[in-house]
Write a protein that holds these residues in place. Sequence first.
Motif, PDB file in Angstrom:
ATOM      1  N   UNK A 162      67.685  85.008  61.532  1.00 38.76           N
ATOM      2  CA  UNK A 162      67.136  86.099  62.331  1.00 38.76           C
ATOM      3  C   UNK A 162      65.630  86.239  62.073  1.00 38.76           C
ATOM      4  N   UNK A 163      65.226  86.071  60.811  1.00 35.07           N
ATOM      5  CA  UNK A 163      63.804  86.128  60.492  1.00 35.07           C
ATOM      6  C   UNK A 163      63.052  84.983  61.165  1.00 35.07           C
ATOM      7  N   UNK A 164      63.642  83.790  61.131  1.00 41.04           N
ATOM      8  CA  UNK A 164      63.014  82.642  61.799  1.00 41.04           C
ATOM      9  C   UNK A 164      62.840  82.878  63.290  1.00 41.04           C
ATOM     10  N   UNK A 165      63.874  83.426  63.948  1.00 37.53           N
ATOM     11  CA  UNK A 165      63.762  83.734  65.378  1.00 37.53           C
ATOM     12  C   UNK A 165      62.728  84.824  65.626  1.00 37.53           C
ATOM     13  N   UNK A 166      62.661  85.802  64.705  1.00 43.18           N
ATOM     14  CA  UNK A 166      61.660  86.857  64.839  1.00 43.18           C
ATOM     15  C   UNK A 166      60.246  86.306  64.765  1.00 43.18           C
ATOM     16  N   UNK A 167      60.029  85.351  63.861  1.00 42.89           N
ATOM     17  CA  UNK A 167      58.708  84.721  63.733  1.00 42.89           C
ATOM     18  C   UNK A 167      58.364  83.954  65.011  1.00 42.89           C
ATOM     19  N   UNK A 168      59.334  83.193  65.532  1.00 45.20           N
ATOM     20  CA  UNK A 168      59.105  82.465  66.786  1.00 45.20           C
ATOM     21  C   UNK A 168      58.787  83.419  67.929  1.00 45.20           C
ATOM     22  N   UNK A 169      59.518  84.535  67.982  1.00 41.91           N
ATOM     23  CA  UNK A 169      59.295  85.521  69.041  1.00 41.91           C
ATOM     24  C   UNK A 169      57.906  86.122  68.938  1.00 41.91           C
ATOM     25  N   UNK A 170      57.510  86.563  67.715  1.00 37.66           N
ATOM     26  CA  UNK A 170      56.177  87.131  67.518  1.00 37.66           C
ATOM     27  C   UNK A 170      55.086  86.127  67.876  1.00 37.66           C
ATOM     28  N   UNK A 171      55.276  84.874  67.476  1.00 35.21           N
ATOM     29  CA  UNK A 171      54.288  83.835  67.770  1.00 35.21           C
ATOM     30  C   UNK A 171      54.167  83.601  69.267  1.00 35.21           C
ATOM     31  N   UNK A 172      55.304  83.576  69.959  1.00 31.27           N
ATOM     32  CA  UNK A 172      55.293  83.337  71.401  1.00 31.27           C
ATOM     33  C   UNK A 172      54.588  84.471  72.140  1.00 31.27           C
ATOM     34  N   UNK A 173      54.926  85.720  71.781  1.00 35.39           N
ATOM     35  CA  UNK A 173      54.308  86.876  72.432  1.00 35.39           C
ATOM     36  C   UNK A 173      52.805  86.887  72.183  1.00 35.39           C
ATOM     37  N   UNK A 174      52.414  86.692  70.922  1.00 34.44           N
ATOM     38  CA  UNK A 174      50.988  86.712  70.585  1.00 34.44           C
ATOM     39  C   UNK A 174      50.237  85.600  71.306  1.00 34.44           C
ATOM     40  N   UNK A 175      50.794  84.387  71.307  1.00 33.02           N
ATOM     41  CA  UNK A 175      50.108  83.244  71.924  1.00 33.02           C
ATOM     42  C   UNK A 175      49.937  83.441  73.428  1.00 33.02           C
ATOM     43  N   UNK A 176      51.007  83.850  74.112  1.00 32.17           N
ATOM     44  CA  UNK A 176      50.941  84.011  75.573  1.00 32.17           C
ATOM     45  C   UNK A 176      49.965  85.117  75.954  1.00 32.17           C
ATOM     46  N   UNK A 177      50.076  86.271  75.313  1.00 27.33           N
ATOM     47  CA  UNK A 177      49.249  87.416  75.700  1.00 27.33           C
ATOM     48  C   UNK A 177      47.775  87.231  75.334  1.00 27.33           C
ATOM     49  N   UNK A 178      47.518  86.563  74.197  1.00 29.94           N
ATOM     50  CA  UNK A 178      46.126  86.337  73.812  1.00 29.94           C
ATOM     51  C   UNK A 178      45.450  85.293  74.699  1.00 29.94           C
ATOM     52  N   UNK A 179      46.244  84.473  75.381  1.00 28.43           N
ATOM     53  CA  UNK A 179      45.678  83.402  76.215  1.00 28.43           C
ATOM     54  C   UNK A 179      45.309  83.866  77.618  1.00 28.43           C
ATOM     55  N   UNK A 366      65.394  77.810  73.990  1.00 23.67           N
ATOM     56  CA  UNK A 366      66.614  77.084  74.356  1.00 23.67           C
ATOM     57  C   UNK A 366      67.220  76.369  73.156  1.00 23.67           C
ATOM     58  N   UNK A 367      66.380  75.847  72.278  1.00 24.31           N
ATOM     59  CA  UNK A 367      66.884  75.160  71.083  1.00 24.31           C
ATOM     60  C   UNK A 367      67.527  76.152  70.117  1.00 24.31           C
ATOM     61  N   UNK A 368      66.887  77.287  69.867  1.00 17.13           N
ATOM     62  CA  UNK A 368      67.455  78.259  68.920  1.00 17.13           C
ATOM     63  C   UNK A 368      68.810  78.763  69.390  1.00 17.13           C
ATOM     64  N   UNK A 369      69.007  78.846  70.709  1.00 24.53           N
ATOM     65  CA  UNK A 369      70.270  79.370  71.228  1.00 24.53           C
ATOM     66  C   UNK A 369      71.424  78.395  71.084  1.00 24.53           C
ATOM     67  N   UNK A 370      71.136  77.172  70.676  1.00 20.67           N
ATOM     68  CA  UNK A 370      72.217  76.231  70.353  1.00 20.67           C
ATOM     69  C   UNK A 370      72.904  76.619  69.052  1.00 20.67           C
ATOM     70  N   UNK A 371      72.233  77.459  68.236  1.00 20.48           N
ATOM     71  CA  UNK A 371      72.783  77.848  66.937  1.00 20.48           C
ATOM     72  C   UNK A 371      72.942  79.351  66.769  1.00 20.48           C
ATOM     73  N   UNK A 372      72.412  80.127  67.701  1.00 16.31           N
ATOM     74  CA  UNK A 372      72.504  81.579  67.599  1.00 16.31           C
ATOM     75  C   UNK A 372      72.843  82.168  68.964  1.00 16.31           C
ATOM     76  N   UNK A 373      73.174  83.464  68.982  1.00 19.25           N
ATOM     77  CA  UNK A 373      73.470  84.171  70.228  1.00 19.25           C
ATOM     78  C   UNK A 373      72.580  85.409  70.266  1.00 19.25           C
ATOM     79  N   UNK A 374      71.456  85.300  70.956  1.00 24.69           N
ATOM     80  CA  UNK A 374      70.566  86.457  71.058  1.00 24.69           C
ATOM     81  C   UNK A 374      69.976  86.623  72.451  1.00 24.69           C
ATOM     82  N   UNK A 375      70.160  85.649  73.318  1.00 27.88           N
ATOM     83  CA  UNK A 375      69.524  85.714  74.633  1.00 27.88           C
ATOM     84  C   UNK A 375      70.171  86.755  75.529  1.00 27.88           C
ATOM     85  N   UNK A 376      71.467  87.021  75.333  1.00 16.77           N
ATOM     86  CA  UNK A 376      72.151  88.003  76.184  1.00 16.77           C
ATOM     87  C   UNK A 376      73.004  88.998  75.408  1.00 16.77           C
TER      88      UNK A 376
END
Length: 426
Positions: A162-179, A366-376
Amino acid sequence: QDFEASSSVYYRLFAWLSFGTMVATVFTITDNPLIESTGRIVFYMVALSFMVGSGFFLLVDRELPPIRPAITALFLFFMMVNMIYALAGLNTAALTFLAQYIIIFASFFLFVRVGYHTNDRGAQIVAIGCLIVLVAYAAIAIARPSLSAGEGWTGGLGNQNLFGMGVLMLSSVAAVFLSLKLKGPPPRLAILAFAAVTFLLIYYSKSRSCLIALGVFYATYFGWRFLTRWRVMSTSFFLLLLAVIWYMTYSGAERIDLTGTIEQLLNSLSQGYGKNVDSGRSVIWNYALDSIGDHPILGWGTSLTTTNILNNGLSFHSWYLTILYHFGIVGLTTYIAILYSIWRSFCAFGDSVYSRLGASALTSMMITQAYEVSLTQNNLNIGLIYWTLFAFVLGRIARDRLLTVTQAAGSPFATPVLRFAVRSAA
């Protein structure tokens, strides 16, 4: 124009306060019952505000921004299927599923409008907040190298994945919005610093799926020009990802054998983290595949949960298998078609940095969802942030495309047909 002028201040304030609060609820998923209960209440309050806001602005705006019609049609089709399943098996589980998908549906189309109508200030404030959290986590990790011992660093969240997914999520949001303000590619030093912070935190979490997802994120980002040069390349890459996910699932369930090279890589990664290759998923996934095989086309419906066959309170630890279990091949195909339509929208506007980063976030998710269930379902706040992030980028693509066409229509070489189309869109 009238819509933006009359409601711009409240619209932006509502949207970005809600989004920022949603990001904050991810950090309430802890082992502390009080904090987790509070976070759950706040999450559903924000989700309700998304639904109310989406309905209100639909009444005011009346028209959706010009995104791909296929995305809207597929969302509506899946919503109809979900309502049928909820009515067929009317119980708490079925109604919960329906409520979750309504939240996703409403939030998605709300943030398509947010991306289309609002400026970038709110997005940048949220991005800076995400960046501050990432840097704070990185500082703690550097100061306390012992955090990588044991199962992995959870960052105060429920578990290391969950922490790993949280880091990916924070990174994605920051990268997209800052760009959003960038006219060209970001500085290489900024890319390297961002990659180093994200890698450090995911490495400390010992989340193998997130580490693989991070690799896919950067493979998409750095290979973007090649992938978007021809449609066949972008489609082939998307299909390759699906093939890799299928391979990971069936090899994890021990239905097929791993090839020698891949098995060695996974064994090395797992041994370095002190874990087994499957981490117990082979048993869960085998039960899941056996159960799915009994109702492969339409699934078991939403009145049954995964605990009906596992009897241990665990989920399938695979979003794809979970969707197959509930909705069958029809449901999974519909969802994959939605993701592919979003992917094609990103590729069609491939010159923008935010489109490139949005596509990278999509493939890593898409890769993380092969091992976790958080998209829906489980940890829906992470999934909801991804849906709204993709929707925001789609709205911004629609806006920038219209601006591009408008500028072209203003040139002395514009045809009368083009000028008429722009006047009609305005």
